[in-house]
Write an enzyme that holds these catalytic residues in place. Structure first.
Site, PDB file in Angstrom:
ATOM      1  N   SER A   1      -9.849 -11.542 -81.479  1.00 22.70           N
ATOM      2  CA  SER A   1     -10.564 -11.801 -80.222  1.00 22.70           C
ATOM      3  C   SER A   1     -11.855 -11.005 -80.215  1.00 22.70           C
ATOM      4  O   SER A   1     -11.960  -9.958 -80.868  1.00 22.70           O
ATOM      5  CB  SER A   1      -9.704 -11.370 -79.030  1.00 22.70           C
ATOM      6  OG  SER A   1     -10.480 -11.388 -77.843  1.00 22.70           O
TER       7      SER A   1
ATOM      8  N   TYR B   1      -4.323  -4.877 -74.704  1.00 21.65           N
ATOM      9  CA  TYR B   1      -4.596  -6.135 -75.427  1.00 21.65           C
ATOM     10  C   TYR B   1      -5.790  -5.928 -76.364  1.00 21.65           C
ATOM     11  O   TYR B   1      -5.742  -6.305 -77.539  1.00 21.65           O
ATOM     12  CB  TYR B   1      -4.884  -7.260 -74.428  1.00 21.65           C
ATOM     13  CG  TYR B   1      -5.315  -8.571 -75.071  1.00 21.65           C
ATOM     14  CD1 TYR B   1      -4.405  -9.380 -75.742  1.00 21.65           C
ATOM     15  CD2 TYR B   1      -6.643  -9.016 -74.994  1.00 21.65           C
ATOM     16  CE1 TYR B   1      -4.796 -10.587 -76.330  1.00 21.65           C
ATOM     17  CE2 TYR B   1      -7.048 -10.216 -75.575  1.00 21.65           C
ATOM     18  CZ  TYR B   1      -6.124 -10.998 -76.240  1.00 21.65           C
ATOM     19  OH  TYR B   1      -6.516 -12.187 -76.819  1.00 21.65           O
TER      20      TYR B   1
HETATM   21  N1  LIG Z   1      -7.829 -18.190 -74.846  1.00 23.09           N
HETATM   22  C1  LIG Z   1      -8.701 -17.238 -75.064  1.00 23.09           C
HETATM   23  O1  LIG Z   1      -9.630 -17.025 -74.257  1.00 23.09           O
HETATM   24  C2  LIG Z   1      -8.613 -16.400 -76.282  1.00 23.09           C
HETATM   25  C3  LIG Z   1      -9.707 -15.590 -76.620  1.00 23.09           C
HETATM   26  C4  LIG Z   1      -9.627 -14.787 -77.755  1.00 23.09           C
HETATM   27  C5  LIG Z   1      -8.486 -14.790 -78.520  1.00 23.09           C
HETATM   28  N2  LIG Z   1      -7.423 -15.571 -78.170  1.00 23.09           N
HETATM   29  C6  LIG Z   1      -6.236 -15.509 -79.029  1.00 23.09           C
HETATM   30  O2  LIG Z   1      -5.897 -16.820 -79.446  1.00 23.09           O
HETATM   31  C7  LIG Z   1      -4.495 -16.883 -79.734  1.00 23.09           C
HETATM   32  C8  LIG Z   1      -3.911 -18.107 -79.066  1.00 23.09           C
HETATM   33  O3  LIG Z   1      -4.056 -17.967 -77.663  1.00 23.09           O
HETATM   34  P1  LIG Z   1      -4.241 -19.210 -76.684  1.00 23.09           P
HETATM   35  O4  LIG Z   1      -5.423 -18.931 -75.854  1.00 23.09           O
HETATM   36  O5  LIG Z   1      -4.138 -20.480 -77.402  1.00 23.09           O
HETATM   37  O6  LIG Z   1      -2.964 -18.965 -75.757  1.00 23.09           O
HETATM   38  P2  LIG Z   1      -1.842 -19.944 -75.166  1.00 23.09           P
HETATM   39  O7  LIG Z   1      -2.439 -21.223 -74.701  1.00 23.09           O
HETATM   40  O8  LIG Z   1      -1.117 -19.077 -74.180  1.00 23.09           O
HETATM   41  O9  LIG Z   1      -0.901 -20.237 -76.422  1.00 23.09           O
HETATM   42  C9  LIG Z   1      -0.226 -19.188 -77.019  1.00 23.09           C
HETATM   43  C10 LIG Z   1       0.650 -19.720 -78.126  1.00 23.09           C
HETATM   44  O10 LIG Z   1       1.284 -18.595 -78.754  1.00 23.09           O
HETATM   45  C11 LIG Z   1       2.677 -18.808 -78.732  1.00 23.09           C
HETATM   46  N3  LIG Z   1       3.389 -17.536 -78.630  1.00 23.09           N
HETATM   47  C12 LIG Z   1       3.146 -16.508 -77.798  1.00 23.09           C
HETATM   48  N4  LIG Z   1       4.013 -15.518 -78.026  1.00 23.09           N
HETATM   49  C13 LIG Z   1       4.810 -15.935 -79.037  1.00 23.09           C
HETATM   50  C14 LIG Z   1       5.898 -15.354 -79.715  1.00 23.09           C
HETATM   51  N5  LIG Z   1       6.362 -14.154 -79.410  1.00 23.09           N
HETATM   52  N6  LIG Z   1       6.491 -16.059 -80.704  1.00 23.09           N
HETATM   53  C15 LIG Z   1       6.052 -17.299 -81.033  1.00 23.09           C
HETATM   54  N7  LIG Z   1       5.026 -17.889 -80.424  1.00 23.09           N
HETATM   55  C16 LIG Z   1       4.419 -17.218 -79.431  1.00 23.09           C
HETATM   56  C17 LIG Z   1       2.951 -19.723 -77.568  1.00 23.09           C
HETATM   57  O11 LIG Z   1       4.165 -20.384 -77.852  1.00 23.09           O
HETATM   58  P3  LIG Z   1       5.195 -20.945 -76.743  1.00 23.09           P
HETATM   59  O12 LIG Z   1       4.379 -21.551 -75.659  1.00 23.09           O
HETATM   60  O13 LIG Z   1       5.961 -21.949 -77.514  1.00 23.09           O
HETATM   61  O14 LIG Z   1       5.984 -19.791 -76.290  1.00 23.09           O
HETATM   62  C18 LIG Z   1       1.733 -20.633 -77.629  1.00 23.09           C
HETATM   63  O15 LIG Z   1       1.940 -21.658 -78.574  1.00 23.09           O
HETATM   64  C19 LIG Z   1      -3.901 -15.556 -79.244  1.00 23.09           C
HETATM   65  O16 LIG Z   1      -3.704 -14.697 -80.328  1.00 23.09           O
HETATM   66  C20 LIG Z   1      -4.996 -15.001 -78.326  1.00 23.09           C
HETATM   67  O17 LIG Z   1      -4.955 -13.611 -78.261  1.00 23.09           O
HETATM   68  C21 LIG Z   1      -7.464 -16.382 -77.094  1.00 23.09           C
END
Ligand SMILES: NC(=O)c1ccc[n+]([C@@H]2O[C@H](COP(=O)([O-])OP(=O)(O)OC[C@H]3O[C@@H](n4cnc5c(N)ncnc54)[C@H](OP(=O)(O)O)[C@@H]3O)[C@@H](O)[C@H]2O)c1
Length: 260
Positions: free
Chosen positions: A140, A153
């Site tokens: 991130s 985080y």
């Molecule tokens: N969105 C942003 O603004 C942003 C910015 C920078 C970085 N990121 C990073 O991008 C990545 C994806 O985030 P996202 O925004 O796509 O979030 P999201 O929409 O909340 O999706 C998160 C995904 O991770 C899975 N997950 C979470 N905890 C888990 C665990 N313990 N075991 C297995 N699967 C798990 C969830 O699975 P289930 O739903 O099946 O539980 C879901 O598929 C993360 O690492 C986040 O830190 C996001």
């Protein structure tokens, strides 16, 4: 770009950025292993991938914060495909917590955002050495832009960046690459899962879009395209690198502009 014959394992493929990665790699003809906890969502994404590629992904229901699940994720992938070319460590969580809040927040974040990718990468490496494959970690922008309201985080993502660099250096002689993508805001379920209601989530993203240098925020597909590039042979000379996909957020706000 073509991933025919390549096996791509993606954690957190049931929603958000991971789901976009799954669909993008499917369009590039990869064989997919998709990890998540929510069976219904994972099935939905797998169906979309099958439509895009004509190939049915392997679905692995697993929580990456539970150590026993890690070996199973690798075993099920190798049992089905007999190889692994790309590991995308994408699954992650946000908890809105500051330095003064309960240390349990930090423990939960570490378990999913660091310990999970750490162990999974450890167990994937022997297979990646065989395939001369690579790892892409989804970090991130807040690994280097401090946000006190989500300090633990931010710390986990800073740790993931250093993990990327150290492991990249260690496995480079074996022909394995390790890189990270560092997104700015991407409108997914992430902040809603951290307790934001729909309206607050919308408001925050609108505010961020207005203040970002490019006056917009990224979508899952924008991140997925960068992940696929780094995972591809086009990036064969790139390792230990971090790539921002943040609409310019890391540049900050100019102290002086032409009107001052
Ligand atoms: N969105 C942003 O603004 C942003 C910015 C920078 C970085 N990121 C990073 O991008 C990545 C994806 O985030 P996202 O925004 O796509 O979030 P999201 O929409 O909340 O999706 C998160 C995904 O991770 C899975 N997950 C979470 N905890 C888990 C665990 N313990 N075991 C297995 N699967 C798990 C969830 O699975 P289930 O739903 O099946 O539980 C879901 O598929 C993360 O690492 C986040 O830190 C996001």
């Amino acid at each position: 770009m073509d991933f025919t014959g390549k096996v791509v394992l993606i954690t957190g493929a049931s929603a958000g950025i991971g789901a976009s990665c799954a669909l993008h790699f499917a369009k590039l003809s990869a064989d997919l292993a998709l990890v998540g906890r929510n069976v219904k969502n994972l099935n939905k994404i797998a169906e979309q991938c099958t439509k895009a590629s004509g190939k049915e992904p392997l679905i692995i229901i697993a929580d990456i914060s539970v150590e026993e699940n890690i070996a199973r994720i690798i075993k099920e992938t190798i049992d089905k495909y007999e190889r692994l070319d790309v590991l995308v460590n994408n699954a992650g969580i946000v908890i809105m917590a500051t330095f003064m809040d309960d240390i349990k927040n930090f423990d939960r974040l570490v378990a999913t955002n660091i310990r999970g990718p750490y162990l999974l990468t450890q167990q994937a490496i022997p297979h990646l050495i065989e395939s001369k494959g690579n790892v892409v970690n989804v970090s991130s922008i807040v690994s280097s832009v401090p946000i006190p309201a989500m300090m633990p985080y931010c710390m986990t993502k800073a740790a993931l960046d250093m993990f990327t660099k150290c492991v990249a250096l260690e496995v480079a002689p074996k022909g394995v690459r390790v890189n990270s993508v560092n997104p700015g805001p991407v409108n997914t379920e992430l902040f809603k899962r951290a307790g934001f209601d729909e309206e607050r989530n919308k408001g925050i993203f609108a505010m961020m879009a207005a203040t970002m240098p490019l006056k917009k925020y990224a979508h899952g597909e924008d991140v997925a395209k960068l992940v696929a590039f780094l995972a591809s042979d086009s990036a064969s000379c790139i390792t230990g690198s971090r790539y921002e996909v943040d609409c310019g957020l890391h540049l900050g706000t100019p102290v002086l502009d032409s009107k001052n």
